[in-house]
Design an enzyme around this catalytic site. Structure first.
Site, short mmCIF file in Angstrom:
data_model
loop_
_atom_site.label_atom_id
_atom_site.label_comp_id
_atom_site.label_asym_id
_atom_site.label_seq_id
_atom_site.Cartn_x
_atom_site.Cartn_y
_atom_site.Cartn_z
CE1 TYR A 1 8.79 6.59 10.18
CE2 TYR A 1 8.97 8.98 10.13
CZ TYR A 1 8.68 7.79 9.49
OH TYR A 1 8.28 7.79 8.17
CB ALA A 2 13.47 11.63 14.52
CB SER B 1 11.00 10.61 7.13
OG SER B 1 10.01 11.48 7.64
NE ARG C 1 -1.79 -1.47 3.66
CZ ARG C 1 -1.25 -2.63 4.03
NH1 ARG C 1 -0.02 -2.67 4.52
NH2 ARG C 1 -1.92 -3.75 3.94
CE LYS D 1 11.45 6.49 7.72
NZ LYS D 1 11.50 5.45 6.65
CG ASP E 1 9.83 -9.52 10.24
OD1 ASP E 1 10.32 -8.40 10.00
OD2 ASP E 1 9.64 -9.92 11.40
#
Length: 253
Positions: free
Chosen positions: A154-155, A142, A16, A158, A63
């Site tokens: 997440y930061a 990102s 997706r 990324k 995975d």
């Protein structure tokens, strides 16, 4: 490898969103595409879009944080589609929270999928690229790499992917392999919809509010990111490596 031979790409997290749009775009560029995601059945719609347009595609369940599953997936792609020489590391998850609320699992899961996953996939595919004398690796970073409240995990990954990308460019360049990163800003996906739900906003209102902070006055769509990835994976992009491209509707860095 002859330039007339169909090149094989693997796109992770391709069931997706950005991954699906990228898989479809690369197929339109003439690539055979392995559509890889945690749930193989979830890849069916992306595969059908590609094959319905006359392309070649294969759904693969794996995975990306598991080395054995990665090895098996790459082996299967090699057997059924051909040796993969294009890799798009897009698989990702969110476990957002403020630092004092973030659990060990929140941190470890995000690191495992994004950073370990990109490492395992790149390591498994690089031999095929080196053998072919051609390779394209694109890692999804990102704008959050620059820091974002509630996204310490997440930061961090990324930002880490940007350093990983530059190192791959240095190590693999002499073998005809380039490595680049695309760093999206606000892109309308299931992931950003989940963020809207988490903060208690309707998604349309969330997007409208975000657009006011973006110079081009709109949020991004998965196709915007897929377009950038398609450039980096092209044969003609062989002199572009180690770069981070922000696809965010305006300057960030």
């Amino acid at each position: 490898m002859s330039t007339t031979e169909q090149r094989v790409a693997i796109v992770t997290g391709a069931a997706r969103g950005i991954g699906a749009a990228t898989a479809v775009r690369l197929a339109a560029e003439g690539r055979a595409v392995a559509v890889l995601d945690l749930d193989e059945a979830a890849c069916a719609e992306t595969v059908e879009k590609i094959t319905g347009a006359g392309g070649r595609a294969l759904a693969v369940g794996a995975d990306v944080s598991d080395s054995d599953q990665v090895a098996a997936a790459v082996a299967r792609v090699t057997e059924e589609l051909g040796a993969p020489v294009i890799l798009v590391n897009n698989a990702g998850v969110l476990r957002d929270n403020l630092l004092f609320k973030m659990s060990d699992s929140d941190w470890d899961t995000v690191v495992a999928v994004h950073l370990r996953g990109a490492f395992l996939m790149a390591r498994a595919c690089q031999k095929h690229m080196v053998d072919a004398g051609f390779g394209r690796i694109v890692n999804l970073s990102s704008s959050s790499a620059l820091g974002n409240r509630g996204q310490a995990n997440y930061a961090a990954v990324k930002a880490g992917l940007q350093g990983f990308t530059k190192t791959l460019a240095i190590e693999l360049g002499k073998f005809g392999v380039t490595a680049n990163a695309v760093a999206p800003g606000f892109i309308a996906t299931d992931m950003t919809a989940a963020t809207a739900a988490r903060v208690g906003m309707e998604f349309e209102d969330f997007k409208a509010a975000a657009a006011t902070q973006i110079p081009v006055q709109r949020v991004g769509e998965p196709a915007d990111v897929a377009n950038a990835i398609a450039f980096f994976t092209a044969d003609a992009a062989g002199f572009v490596s180690g770069q981070v491209l922000y696809v965010a509707g305006g300057p960030l860095n």
